[in-house]
Motif scaffolding. Structure first.
Motif, PDB file in Angstrom:
ATOM      1  N   MET A   1       0.934  -1.121   0.114  1.00 29.54           N
ATOM      2  CA  MET A   1       0.065   0.090  -0.032  1.00 29.54           C
ATOM      3  C   MET A   1       0.945   1.191   0.110  1.00 29.54           C
ATOM      4  N   CYS A   2       0.454   2.229  -0.747  1.00 28.98           N
ATOM      5  CA  CYS A   2       1.279   3.422  -0.753  1.00 28.98           C
ATOM      6  C   CYS A   2       0.549   4.592  -0.490  1.00 28.98           C
ATOM      7  N   MET A   3       0.560   5.300   0.751  1.00 20.45           N
ATOM      8  CA  MET A   3      -0.247   6.163   1.165  1.00 20.45           C
ATOM      9  C   MET A   3       0.214   7.371   0.502  1.00 20.45           C
TER      10      MET A   3
ATOM     11  N   GLY B   1       6.446  -1.415   8.581  1.00 16.55           N
ATOM     12  CA  GLY B   1       6.474  -0.328   9.225  1.00 16.55           C
ATOM     13  C   GLY B   1       5.132   0.424   9.872  1.00 16.55           C
ATOM     14  N   LEU B   2       4.212   0.431   9.101  1.00 18.53           N
ATOM     15  CA  LEU B   2       2.857   0.926   9.609  1.00 18.53           C
ATOM     16  C   LEU B   2       2.323  -0.167  10.733  1.00 18.53           C
ATOM     17  N   VAL B   3       2.332  -1.469  10.421  1.00 22.87           N
ATOM     18  CA  VAL B   3       2.193  -2.370  11.359  1.00 22.87           C
ATOM     19  C   VAL B   3       2.820  -2.336  12.487  1.00 22.87           C
ATOM     20  N   ASN B   4       4.214  -2.312  12.609  1.00 27.28           N
ATOM     21  CA  ASN B   4       4.830  -2.166  13.840  1.00 27.28           C
ATOM     22  C   ASN B   4       4.724  -0.730  14.479  1.00 27.28           C
ATOM     23  N   ALA B   5       4.470   0.182  13.826  1.00 29.85           N
ATOM     24  CA  ALA B   5       4.074   1.442  14.634  1.00 29.85           C
ATOM     25  C   ALA B   5       2.725   1.227  15.169  1.00 29.85           C
ATOM     26  N   PHE B   6       1.812   0.698  14.609  1.00 28.72           N
ATOM     27  CA  PHE B   6       0.353   0.435  15.223  1.00 28.72           C
ATOM     28  C   PHE B   6       0.667  -0.405  16.465  1.00 28.72           C
ATOM     29  N   LEU B   7       1.482  -1.486  16.395  1.00 26.24           N
ATOM     30  CA  LEU B   7       1.243  -2.603  17.369  1.00 26.24           C
ATOM     31  C   LEU B   7       2.297  -2.006  18.476  1.00 26.24           C
ATOM     32  N   TYR B   8       3.414  -1.613  18.224  1.00 24.40           N
ATOM     33  CA  TYR B   8       4.410  -1.448  19.328  1.00 24.40           C
ATOM     34  C   TYR B   8       5.047  -0.139  19.446  1.00 24.40           C
ATOM     35  N   GLN B   9       4.241   0.970  19.071  1.00 30.76           N
ATOM     36  CA  GLN B   9       4.614   2.567  19.346  1.00 30.76           C
ATOM     37  C   GLN B   9       4.364   2.662  20.686  1.00 30.76           C
TER      38      GLN B   9
END
Length: 151
Positions: A86-88, A111-119
Motif C-alpha cells: 500500500m502506498c499512502m 513499518g505501519l504494522v509495527n508502529a500500530f502494534l509497538y509504538q
C-alpha cells in the motif's frame, strides 16, 4: 461427465468382485468355475499397503512444505515479489468517491504494522506532579509498603 459415471460404475463392479473374492469360501468359487484367483493374503495386504501409501504421501507432503518454509526471522516471511504494498499518497486519501466505493486490496507495510502494534504510548514521567492529593510524592517507598519487618 460420461467418463466420471463410467469410472463410478467400473469402480463399483471392481469393489463387488473384491468383496466376493475376499469373503466367499473357496468351495463356492470352485463350484462357480472360478479356480484361478490370488491368495487371500492379498485381500488384506493391498488395502493395508494403499493406506500406508496414503499416510506416507500425506506426511511427506507436510515434511516437504516444512522444509521449504522460510525461517521466522527471514525477510521472505514479510514480503515477496507478489506483494501489493500500500502506498499512502494524498490522492488516495483526498479523492472524492461514491458511497459504495471499496479500496483495492493491499498488503500493509511492515513499518505501519509495527508502529500500530509497538509504538510507545504517552506515559507521564515520574517527575510530574500527582493529580490526586493522597498520592505519594516521595522518591522512596511508602512507609505502609515497606518490605522491612517491624518488631
Amino acid at each position: 461427465e460420461y467418463y466420471g459415471f463410467g469410472l463410478y460404475l467400473s469402480s463399483f463392479v471392481v469393489f463387488i468382485i473384491y468383496i466376493i473374492w475376499a469373503y466367499v469360501p473357496d468351495e463356492i468359487l470352485h463350484s462357480l468355475g472360478i479356480s484361478y484367483y490370488p491368495n487371500r493374503y492379498w485381500a488384506l495386504a493391498i488395502p493395508t499397503w494403499i493406506m500406508t501409501l496414503v499416510w506416507f504421501i500425506f506426511i511427506s507432503f507436510m515434511a516437504i512444505n516444512l522444509m521449504n518454509t522460510a525461517p521466522f526471522d527471514s525477510y521472505d516471511c514479510i514480503t515477496d515479489e507478489h506483494a501489493n504494498i500500500m502506498c499512502m499518497d494524498r490522492e488516495l486519501v483526498t479523492t472524492a468517491r461514491s458511497a459504495d466505493w471499496m479500496p483495492e486490496l493491499h498488503d500493509i507495510p511492515i513499518g505501519l504494522v509495527n508502529a500500530f502494534l509497538y509504538q510507545d504510548k504517552v506515559i507521564p514521567s515520574p517527575k510530574t506532579t500527582p493529580t490526586h492529593p493522597s498520592a505519594n510524592t516521595s522518591n522512596g517507598p511508602s512507609p505502609s509498603r515497606s518490605r522491612t519487618k517491624r518488631k
